[in-house]
Design an enzyme around this catalytic site. Structure first.
Site, short mmCIF file in Angstrom:
data_model
loop_
_atom_site.label_atom_id
_atom_site.label_comp_id
_atom_site.label_asym_id
_atom_site.label_seq_id
_atom_site.Cartn_x
_atom_site.Cartn_y
_atom_site.Cartn_z
N THR A 116 32.90 28.50 21.94
CA THR A 116 32.81 27.19 21.30
C THR A 116 34.19 26.70 20.86
O THR A 116 34.57 25.57 21.14
CB THR A 116 31.87 27.24 20.07
N HIS A 168 40.44 29.79 18.62
CA HIS A 168 40.87 30.26 17.30
C HIS A 168 42.35 30.62 17.38
O HIS A 168 42.73 31.50 18.16
CB HIS A 168 40.05 31.49 16.88
N GLY A 209 33.25 42.57 25.86
CA GLY A 209 34.11 41.40 25.67
C GLY A 209 35.43 41.80 25.02
O GLY A 209 35.47 42.64 24.12
N ASP A 256 37.31 40.23 23.01
CA ASP A 256 37.38 39.95 21.56
C ASP A 256 36.72 41.05 20.75
O ASP A 256 37.20 41.43 19.67
CB ASP A 256 36.77 38.57 21.24
N ASP A 307 30.74 40.43 14.49
CA ASP A 307 31.44 39.17 14.73
C ASP A 307 30.40 38.06 14.86
O ASP A 307 29.60 38.04 15.80
CB ASP A 307 32.29 39.28 16.01
N SER A 324 29.40 32.05 18.09
CA SER A 324 28.38 31.47 18.98
C SER A 324 27.31 32.52 19.28
O SER A 324 26.13 32.22 19.37
CB SER A 324 29.01 31.03 20.30
N THR A 326 6.81 25.19 7.49
CA THR A 326 7.37 25.44 8.82
C THR A 326 8.87 25.67 8.75
O THR A 326 9.41 26.57 9.39
CB THR A 326 7.05 24.25 9.75
#
EC number: 2.7.1.33
Lengths: 226, 226
Positions: free
Chosen positions: B9, B12, B73, B75, B90, B93, B145
């Site tokens: 997303t 950084h 990954g 990261d 972590d 996303s 809900t």
């Protein structure tokens, strides 16, 4: 008697004990020629049913479950009507978990069904796209992306529901209910739970009507005697 | 030094201790004029970084983490390099959970990040669309809900991660890491975890190079003495 539980993915029919799951695109007027008693959580699918079949009756107004929950789905109400004490888990497009105690609904929550749960990963990254193994409960920590997703989906679902069930009895229903029930020692799988609830409600409504008619007849007799 | 952790997303950035989170559409060549050392889990965003800035170096080849995990990954590798024993969470996303023991990666798994987790409900039914309360950990069974969805998202995430952490130490990072860490008594929140791992890797690579150069110089001196 022909019952229909209209969900977000399928039309579930109960035809005197025979259950079938029909996709909206496969619904056809020649499938049934009886009256259909239905409940629905999907307005669009409900319209389709009413357009396809001539004689249909919405049972929603006669499904009564003692609860504080605002907006409880009518299918959840129906399933809970079959259970006086225990946890009701309906594993469909969504997974709903409801707790019953002394015949009263204590509250409940919703998890995504397996399909949309898995889709959520693919939408985060193409690297997280794919199918998962619906085998045993994951025990070891995963060492591949596929297992890492499978662990996330299955383990989080099991741990959350287990946290609710504790030592209570649990009643599973819905398309993936049979699969998920396997992970719980105290689970009973019952494909007919929602339909049984619908029949309980019909029976209660008929009894109420008979009682009212009885009172009216008695009142009529009393009037004649006066 | 300017570091960049390219996610699914955000971009950084770590600019000598100052952290910023930039959306792809907001990335601009005038933002930085130094060399950028980066890692990436998103090929498209990586291309965009390389197109936008002149001098960039991919650190992936120097990020070494002892693990059996196939396809971990970069990261996650970087974050785990900062932790010898404990659980690394972590929360971005996606939520990745990795276990380290004796400096070795033991495996890990993935949960959907809160955003896509909530979106999964809306895709099941318009009735399940909406925002959730990110307040306290849900304790009572929901009776609306909205709370039923919030319970599903937050409770399942907490229970799954708690099951992994047990009595171990836990290190949280990522955009929603600070929020999620609140629910774990033994959690430490560190926004810089991935960047620290990148710096550890750079330091290790430089040390290795210095050592090799030292050996080469010594070999050169020996040759001269011969």
């Amino acid at each position: 008697m022909l019952l229909c539980d209209i969900g977000n993915t399928h039309f579930h029919f109960w035809d005197n004990g025979k259950i079938s799951h029909i996709l909206p695109k496969s619904l056809h007027k020649n499938m049934f020629n009886q009256e259909i008693y239905y409940i629905s959580v999907n307005a669009q699918h409900e319209k389709l049913l009413n357009k396809t079949f001539k004689t249909t009756y919405d049972l929603e107004s006669i499904i009564h479950l003692p609860t504080q929950y605002k907006g409880l789905g009518v299918d959840r109400k129906a399933a809970c009507l079959c259970v006086s004490d225990g946890v009701v888990v309906d594993v469909g497009s969504a997974i709903t978990v409801d707790v019953m105690s002394g015949g009263k609904h204590q509250g409940g929550y919703i998890l995504p069904g397996f399909n949309e749960f898995i889709n959520a990963y693919a939408r985060i990254s193409p690297a997280l796209q794919g199918h998962i193994n619906f085998g045993l409960e994951p025990s070891a920590l995963p060492n591949t992306t596929k297992d890492a997703i499978g662990y996330g989906v299955i383990k989080s679902t099991i741990l959350t529901i287990q946290n609710t069930i504790g030592s209570k009895k649990a009643y599973f229903t819905g398309g993936d209910g049979k699969y998920l029930a396997k992970f719980f020692a105290q689970a009973i799988y019952d494909e007919t739970l929602v339909f049984r609830g619908m029949r309980i409600s019909i029976e209660q409504a008929l009894q109420k009507r008979r009682k009212q008619q009885g009172i009216q007849e008695k009142q009529g007799q009393n009037k004649e005697q006066e």
